[in-house]
Design an enzyme around this catalytic site. Structure first.
Site, PDB file in Angstrom:
ATOM      1  N   SER A 213     -42.866 -12.011  20.474  1.00  0.00           N
ATOM      2  CA  SER A 213     -42.343 -13.326  20.829  1.00  0.00           C
ATOM      3  C   SER A 213     -42.538 -14.223  19.621  1.00  0.00           C
ATOM      4  O   SER A 213     -43.618 -14.262  19.030  1.00  0.00           O
ATOM      5  CB  SER A 213     -43.048 -13.885  22.061  1.00  0.00           C
ATOM      6  OG  SER A 213     -42.313 -14.984  22.558  1.00  0.00           O
ATOM      7  N   GLU A 214     -41.472 -14.924  19.242  1.00  0.00           N
ATOM      8  CA  GLU A 214     -41.457 -15.554  17.926  1.00  0.00           C
ATOM      9  C   GLU A 214     -42.430 -16.723  17.783  1.00  0.00           C
ATOM     10  O   GLU A 214     -42.656 -17.205  16.683  1.00  0.00           O
ATOM     11  CB  GLU A 214     -40.030 -15.988  17.549  1.00  0.00           C
ATOM     12  CG  GLU A 214     -39.408 -17.045  18.432  1.00  0.00           C
ATOM     13  CD  GLU A 214     -38.553 -16.445  19.542  1.00  0.00           C
ATOM     14  OE1 GLU A 214     -38.825 -15.295  19.951  1.00  0.00           O
ATOM     15  OE2 GLU A 214     -37.621 -17.127  19.990  1.00  0.00           O
ATOM     16  N   ASN A 215     -43.022 -17.159  18.889  1.00  0.00           N
ATOM     17  CA  ASN A 215     -44.043 -18.195  18.751  1.00  0.00           C
ATOM     18  C   ASN A 215     -45.389 -17.641  18.307  1.00  0.00           C
ATOM     19  O   ASN A 215     -46.324 -18.406  18.097  1.00  0.00           O
ATOM     20  CB  ASN A 215     -44.195 -18.984  20.057  1.00  0.00           C
ATOM     21  CG  ASN A 215     -44.587 -18.113  21.224  1.00  0.00           C
ATOM     22  OD1 ASN A 215     -44.009 -17.039  21.412  1.00  0.00           O
ATOM     23  ND2 ASN A 215     -45.561 -18.524  21.988  1.00  0.00           N
TER      24      ASN A 215
END
Lengths: 218, 233, 218, 233
Positions: free
Chosen positions: A45-47
């Protein structure tokens, strides 16, 4: 015809052992539910997490542990946290093997539009432009037509683009289609859907092979 | 002897922040945002600031609190949904908005802190993000030139920190905080727990203290959850 | 006339409370010995440590803990380790307040040559080019003349450059000199050294004020 | 389920390495070098490789072992002293050497791993390093354009790791290892201690496993000290 879960289930069949996968918000998120247990797959997840797990049990949620959709999540054994620059280094550097995301429109050239509708409030592209510009393997998950019944598979996107010539495959409620040589190529039809229905719902150039199998989903 | 960055409180930490400045604020959604510093910026009543932050908070929390008071002139973000007041100000033209792909935003902040004035990225090529930007092919693929971002003040929030300014973040609350710490001319770090010098393992520090000019222990963290998703037991 | 330790001692007087300092190999390394205890100063070594301490006690040396000169060192309380990219982000991003390094030649324009002698084995520039191109405050520590008795303070460097117009101040065995407006400006003379001796040993343009104080070193 | 990168031994880890390839090797001096992988590369007898490594080892350790066997055609480094055999091969023209400022070397590896094809840096402007490179002014200061570096194989050495490929380095043995892990098409990590999955704190991982394709527990580490400097007790 597939529902959202059916689309996710079909896309899950594309996932291979050993792949890192980034799932966008909406239908793509559901793909995780259909990965066979025992398959070695990690969700990015890109966070800032690799090895994202399912939602926490009630009471275990942690404000400091969320996914890119801002949902509370868990971490699997072997997970790692990192900052946003490192996260997009993974994405831009093509270390993620599969990206699944939704779209408003896809063109026969592989262009994708999914972030902005002129005249409406623009919320932003988030990480979508980085994902589509970088990923080698992008599958779009979406309904074949919009609420007005108009095709979302077009010769050219009418909405502002998110990325150019990047989508490899589209899985809709009606069909699986590959994009190459400037055309959609029909790969499979959804259970109960005829080739004619796909043809009627596809505005862009569509290549139909002699025989089109039906999706195998349980 | 270690350089102490510790200040008494949030008021001391925010000393020198003025109207018209460019501010960076860490966080992703409401996760890892500098809650105490935001509250102080509201209290200070500074105006016309440019905020560089991945998101713009929600109506009544995070940067939404600054928006309520109409203190922000311009937002530089990747995603600004979930905020009605933001939408109103943007549509009315009160608020200028610069939307940037999330990876480019992160990398531009890092570049600002790392003395890299510009770099090439494929993100945004062929879209309106590329308008006015140099396009160049590398390995047969078009890329656009993106420039570094810096700020007069950067506000970051960490889990643990020490007087030297070393920071450790927790889980996905790390997000944009480390790069923004690098890119602030003055970086203010608020931490949940300020530990004695020497207690943090130097091998586990996420942000070395050199990037932090002021540090204080925050209090009263709400740590609001934006999307509470759970499985029932 | 100063010896190497004297040069280091004089340079230590330039260091201010709250500064991060990068010391090069050779005379610069000795500067750390003359920082007053209680002064808040941290040493950065570009191989990946902030808060570098003195050499370890015999038997405590750790192969995994070295400085940029590959010497075994210790870490002070409040230290941090990081990778080489982050280390040079600190340097290139001007987070280090003072850089002290040696030189073979310095020009009146602030150019520095310290990495290569044509015809001799070239060992490489290491981090020197990054340091001199980035640092806002560079002090060169060196002997005023080379072994042949020739001035190392020149109108133009004859050796391949390490950096251009970057040196602010030079501290030699004979004098302290600032570089600005295309000239060396004599700031102080070493104990027992006359202005005439500095003039004779300086090949580049030298500006001598009416009164030149003697260095105050104990 | 986590993706396992664990391989049986160094031989399995180095499978596919061929003559003529470009290899990255972590380490600064002899600190943090992949000792086991280097030994295997010597054993394999591959030839004509290009090595990207900050240094070139000493005569009888580190990359010096590959130099002894004349396996290296080209070195890309920032500093190559302390090695007589290196000097001999370089002066005789057997060995090609590309010297790069250390910060540019680190950043070019990171760029290679991060999908940034090129970036601007002030380092080397006005020197022979800038020869043939684009020069551009940013904020009134000249910068040169540097390109990304990648490798067919990257060999890194960590302190601890798990089967997913997550790595934790120790102290200054971290150095170039994390960026080279990012930039290898196939990254081989050797670790002093391979721990069970879930034992590493996900918050303390330096190199997330996505950057590592193969991992094995090394053995017989010499960890030679190049400059033993001590204070007498």
């Amino acid at each position: 015809m597939l529902d959202k879960n059916g689309i996710a289930q079909r896309i899950a069949q594309e996932v291979r052992n050993g792949w890192y996968v980034n799932l966008g918000i909406g239908i793509p998120t559901l793909v995780a539910n259909y990965i066979p247990s025992g398959m070695e797959v990690e969700f990015q997840s890109e966070n800032g997490i690799l090895g994202m797990g399912p939602f926490p049990m009630e009471g275990d949620e942690d404000a400091d542990l969320i996914n890119a959709g801002k949902q509370t999540i868990t971490a699997m054994p072997g997970a790692a946290y990192f900052d946003s620059a490192t996260s997009f280094a993974m994405i831009r550097g093509q270390h993620v093997q599969l990206t699944v995301l939704g779209a408003m429109e896809v063109s026969q050239n592989g262009d994708i539009a999914n972030w902005k509708i002129p005249g409406k409030m623009v919320k932003g592209m988030g990480g979508a432009m980085d994902l589509v510009a970088s990923a080698e393997n992008i599958i779009v998950a979406m309904m074949h037509t919009n609420r007005a019944g108009e095709s979302k598979l077009l010769s050219n996107c009418s909405l502002p683009l998110t990325g150019v010539a990047c989508v490899r495959r589209v899985v809709t409620n009606l069909a699986v289609l590959d994009i190459r040589d400037g055309a959609f190529h029909l790969v499979e039809v959804a259970p109960g859907i005829s080739v004619e229905q796909v043809v009627a719902a596809t505005a862009g150039k569509l290549v139909v092979p002699e025989s089109v199998p039906e999706m195998q989903i349980s | 002897m270690a350089i102490s960055k510790q200040v008494k409180d949030v008021t001391a930490a925010c000393s020198g922040v003025e109207s018209g400045m460019t501010l960076m604020l860490g966080g992703f959604g409401l996760c890892g945002i500098p809650e105490c510093s935001i509250a102080e910026l509201v209290r200070l009543g500074i105006q016309d600031v440019t905020c560089i932050s991945n998101n713009a908070g929600v109506d009544d929390f995070g940067l939404g609190l600054l928006l309520q008071q109409r203190q922000i002139r311009k937002m530089i973000s990747s995603y600004v949904g979930e905020n009605d007041e933001f939408e109103r100000q943007m549509l009315s033209g009160e608020l200028e908005v610069d939307l940037i792909p999330q990876g480019s935003l992160a990398e531009r902040c890092r570049a600002g802190g790392a003395g890299i004035p510009a770099f090439y990225t494929p993100a945004g090529y062929g879209t309106e993000v590329a308008a006015g930007k140099e396009v160049r092919d590398f390995n047969g693929k078009p890329h656009i030139l993106e420039s570094a971002l810096t700020a007069d003040f950067a506000f970051v929030k960490a889990w643990k920190g020490d007087a030297s300014g070393n920071l450790i973040f927790k889980a996905t609350a790390r997000n944009f905080n480390p790069m923004m710490a690098m890119a602030g001319k003055i970086t203010v770090a608020e931490v949940e727990e300020l530990v004695p010098e020497g207690e943090l393992d130097p091998n586990s520090v996420h942000t070395p203290g050199i990037f932090v000019q002021r540090i204080f222990q925050g209090s009263g963290y709400e740590k609001r959850i934006e999307q509470r998703t759970v499985q029932s037991r």
